[in-house]
Write a protein that holds these residues in place. Sequence first.
Motif, PDB file in Angstrom:
ATOM      1  N   GLU A 164     -13.881 -12.558 -30.731  1.00  0.00           N
ATOM      2  CA  GLU A 164     -14.702 -13.061 -31.837  1.00  0.00           C
ATOM      3  C   GLU A 164     -16.084 -12.423 -31.820  1.00  0.00           C
ATOM      4  O   GLU A 164     -16.613 -12.011 -32.854  1.00  0.00           O
ATOM      5  CB  GLU A 164     -14.815 -14.581 -31.746  1.00  0.00           C
ATOM      6  N   THR A 165     -16.669 -12.350 -30.617  1.00  0.00           N
ATOM      7  CA  THR A 165     -18.001 -11.759 -30.510  1.00  0.00           C
ATOM      8  C   THR A 165     -17.977 -10.294 -30.936  1.00  0.00           C
ATOM      9  O   THR A 165     -18.897  -9.822 -31.609  1.00  0.00           O
ATOM     10  CB  THR A 165     -18.519 -11.879 -29.068  1.00  0.00           C
ATOM     11  N   ALA A 166     -16.928  -9.586 -30.547  1.00  0.00           N
ATOM     12  CA  ALA A 166     -16.808  -8.185 -30.961  1.00  0.00           C
ATOM     13  C   ALA A 166     -16.841  -8.105 -32.483  1.00  0.00           C
ATOM     14  O   ALA A 166     -17.526  -7.258 -33.059  1.00  0.00           O
ATOM     15  CB  ALA A 166     -15.517  -7.580 -30.408  1.00  0.00           C
ATOM     16  N   GLY A 167     -16.132  -9.010 -33.130  1.00  0.00           N
ATOM     17  CA  GLY A 167     -16.099  -9.033 -34.594  1.00  0.00           C
ATOM     18  C   GLY A 167     -17.486  -9.283 -35.170  1.00  0.00           C
ATOM     19  O   GLY A 167     -17.940  -8.560 -36.058  1.00  0.00           O
ATOM     20  N   LEU A 169     -20.271  -8.687 -33.859  1.00  0.00           N
ATOM     21  CA  LEU A 169     -21.144  -7.540 -33.595  1.00  0.00           C
ATOM     22  C   LEU A 169     -20.792  -6.331 -34.469  1.00  0.00           C
ATOM     23  O   LEU A 169     -21.424  -5.287 -34.353  1.00  0.00           O
ATOM     24  CB  LEU A 169     -21.048  -7.139 -32.122  1.00  0.00           C
ATOM     25  N   ALA A 171     -17.443  -5.002 -35.028  1.00  0.00           N
ATOM     26  CA  ALA A 171     -16.205  -4.262 -34.770  1.00  0.00           C
ATOM     27  C   ALA A 171     -15.121  -4.723 -35.739  1.00  0.00           C
ATOM     28  O   ALA A 171     -14.907  -5.925 -35.914  1.00  0.00           O
ATOM     29  CB  ALA A 171     -15.750  -4.487 -33.327  1.00  0.00           C
TER      30      ALA A 171
ATOM     31  N   LEU B  61     -16.277 -17.035 -38.564  1.00  0.00           N
ATOM     32  CA  LEU B  61     -15.145 -17.197 -37.653  1.00  0.00           C
ATOM     33  C   LEU B  61     -14.256 -18.359 -38.077  1.00  0.00           C
ATOM     34  O   LEU B  61     -13.110 -18.456 -37.656  1.00  0.00           O
ATOM     35  CB  LEU B  61     -15.643 -17.426 -36.217  1.00  0.00           C
ATOM     36  N   VAL B  81     -15.929 -11.305 -40.979  1.00  0.00           N
ATOM     37  CA  VAL B  81     -16.875 -11.431 -39.867  1.00  0.00           C
ATOM     38  C   VAL B  81     -17.649 -10.150 -39.608  1.00  0.00           C
ATOM     39  O   VAL B  81     -18.875 -10.162 -39.516  1.00  0.00           O
ATOM     40  CB  VAL B  81     -16.111 -11.760 -38.557  1.00  0.00           C
ATOM     41  N   HIS B  82     -16.929  -9.034 -39.476  1.00  0.00           N
ATOM     42  CA  HIS B  82     -17.570  -7.814 -39.007  1.00  0.00           C
ATOM     43  C   HIS B  82     -18.425  -7.136 -40.066  1.00  0.00           C
ATOM     44  O   HIS B  82     -19.061  -6.133 -39.792  1.00  0.00           O
ATOM     45  CB  HIS B  82     -16.541  -6.853 -38.419  1.00  0.00           C
ATOM     46  N   LEU B  86     -24.368 -10.184 -38.471  1.00  0.00           N
ATOM     47  CA  LEU B  86     -25.029 -11.269 -37.750  1.00  0.00           C
ATOM     48  C   LEU B  86     -24.979 -11.000 -36.248  1.00  0.00           C
ATOM     49  O   LEU B  86     -24.339 -10.053 -35.791  1.00  0.00           O
ATOM     50  CB  LEU B  86     -24.332 -12.598 -38.053  1.00  0.00           C
ATOM     51  N   PHE B  96     -18.392  -8.513 -22.377  1.00  0.00           N
ATOM     52  CA  PHE B  96     -17.119  -7.827 -22.145  1.00  0.00           C
ATOM     53  C   PHE B  96     -17.019  -7.462 -20.665  1.00  0.00           C
ATOM     54  O   PHE B  96     -17.806  -6.650 -20.170  1.00  0.00           O
ATOM     55  CB  PHE B  96     -17.016  -6.583 -23.022  1.00  0.00           C
ATOM     56  N   PHE B 107     -22.567  -1.940 -27.661  1.00  0.00           N
ATOM     57  CA  PHE B 107     -21.273  -2.120 -28.324  1.00  0.00           C
ATOM     58  C   PHE B 107     -21.376  -2.064 -29.853  1.00  0.00           C
ATOM     59  O   PHE B 107     -20.684  -1.291 -30.506  1.00  0.00           O
ATOM     60  CB  PHE B 107     -20.643  -3.443 -27.880  1.00  0.00           C
ATOM     61  N   MET B 111     -19.768   0.736 -32.379  1.00  0.00           N
ATOM     62  CA  MET B 111     -18.758   0.407 -33.381  1.00  0.00           C
ATOM     63  C   MET B 111     -19.186   0.870 -34.771  1.00  0.00           C
ATOM     64  O   MET B 111     -18.376   1.073 -35.655  1.00  0.00           O
ATOM     65  CB  MET B 111     -18.479  -1.102 -33.409  1.00  0.00           C
TER      66      MET B 111
END
Lengths: 268, 372
Positions: A164-167, A169, A171, B61, B81-82, B86, B96, B107, B111
């Motif tokens: 979720e955090t990757a999303g 951020l 990704a 989310l 989301v992506h 935010l 990670f 990161f 991306m």
Amino acid sequence: MARRDEPVILRLYCAAVLAFLSLPIVVAVGVAFGSDKIARFPPAALSLRWFGVALSNPTFVTALGNSVVLATLTTLLTIVIGLPAAMALVRHRLPAQGALETFLLSPLSLPGVLFGVAMLFFLGASGFGLAGWGILAAHVVIAVPYVLRTTLAVYRGLDRGLEETAGVLGASPWQTFWHVTLPLLRPGLVAGGLFAFLTSFDNVPVSIFLTTARTTTLPVTIMSYLVNQDFDPIVGAISAVQVALVLGLLVLLDRIYGIGQITSLGGQ
Amino acid sequence: MSTAVGRSKMADVELRAIAKRYGAVQAVADLDLRVEPGQFVSLLGPSGCGKTTTLRIIAGLVRPDAGQVIIGGRVMNDVPVHHRGLGLVAQNYALFPHMTVMENVTFGLRMRNAAPADIARRAGEALEMVRLTGLQDRYPRQLSGGQQQRVALARCLLVEPAVLLLDEPLGALDKKLREAMQVELKSLQRQVGITAIFVTHDQEEALTLSDRIAVMHQGRIQQVGAPHDIYERPRTRFVAEFIGVCNFLEGEVVGRQPGAVMIRTDGGALVAVGADAHGAPAEGVKVVVAVRPEKLVVGAPGTSHSPALPARVEAVVYVGTAVHYHLRAATGERLIAYRQNDAAAPVALAPGAEVVVSWPATAARLLPDVSG
Ligand SMILES: Nc1ncnc2c1ncn2[C@@H]1O[C@H](COP(=O)(O)OP(=O)(O)OP(=O)(O)O)[C@@H](O)[C@H]1O
Ligand SMILES: [Mg+2]
């Protein structure tokens, strides 16, 4: 691994178990290093003669090649099938989720002979016959549970917040899979893939029903050789080659991933 | 400081009639909230009141059943989301584990396929900003809780998010570190000038950090206001009780005076409460009088101004900087009063002492009685 403060009795017990597990292999492999025509352990005189004989026997060499190709393809296909299955089971709400998981894992509890016979009838009745991909399909069915189980175990232990955090951020779902999910699932995939390879590589009960002279595998060939002839150093030699291949694979994986990491997942 | 990480888009956030139900649980109900650009707003409430759900709805989310999420003037409901731009810091940081500090922090930029030179420069600045320079090659498991927290923060700030979302980011730290990080977080947020929405169930933390606090209860926002506003002028009994400690006297309006309302408590005492000209309840209405313990004046009988409740001291709790008197009014109500332990008035009262309790009419609040 024995620690220094382990009690003596436990150490003796472990040594006995290890001896029990490995001595038969030591004998079978040791026989191959003899020079006699009759299998004898320990060998009276050392020689690599029987390795030469075994590796110039086209039946064994073809079977060995078949087994390596079959086990490799089986491993790749089980990962291609097992990984998405595990991801779907862990991260999505599916209808009949529990039943689906049990079904995918069920080959583990199916007797090999029964499955082999069933596959034989199926391939015959459906007119597909004993083509090479028949046995490949059969091996994939019995090997998928290993990849699925280890991958499920790793994925279930993974914090969903990472993906979720990757999303958040930035990704994309594909980037998240590639940079976060896949690397974190790798231990499960490698362990499962290893089990899948070994399952295919030494399978007899299923393979014996589905192979032809052209598609025969090494374990099946060794078995029929033993049925027709006596145990002789040629079998010892080809078995030694098989053991060496597996050991080589394990050492390679250990170098890359560390065997401790892989084996610790098998038991979950 | 005007570093690259110091830039921010400073977006405003608006939630309109947001609702989310999980099975039988209404996690968020008809929630409206406006967060001005650059503000630090806390969502404060007890466990299970819907704070995390609200934050996850803003992040994208969780999809709300109803309502709109508007960030920087743009309706975000259908933006994945992506693409929302935010930043999120979760309670467990969600670093990670297979990436180094440097890889974690960069990161978001990686991306987005930012230029490597740009990534390296901005990462260096961000690490310096959160005082992690030198740790960039460590893995998260090799860091302390506070360091992990700062990595998570740097990782967010590097993508220059429009809004920083923080879900109890200090919850896992011990008290000392927690207080140090509160100061650090606040100064970082002010320095970057970013809009921040901060979830916590710790009222002290909310009071310390926030420009404004939204107090939530059972999926709804009970009150939004500046910290002193929430503390001094709670609008419901829940808010008064959740933020700090409060005495409540239940009663009925029996009369009005200029600038005050007279209340007869259920126990029979007559008290006055300061009330604004508008909105003072009519005679006969059931109400709750709320007074903070530090506003109560405890004195010897006959010494006090009216209205005064005769009471008996039941217990005296010495807490160092203050003394807490647990009192029982002659009319039956239990009260608690704080008295600063200052040089002028050392601890004098003992359990069993007869006293009178009073307060300035303006120190009490009149709250609607929701129990009846
Ligand atoms: N995925 C979910 N499935 C079912 N119920 C959920 C889910 N997420 C939250 N809930 C329920 O919704 C309500 C609000 O949950 P939420 O996590 O938003 O609370 P919270 O205010 O963040 O609490 P806490 O302070 O404990 O973190 C709770 O009753 C919770 O059980
Ligand atoms: Mg929460």
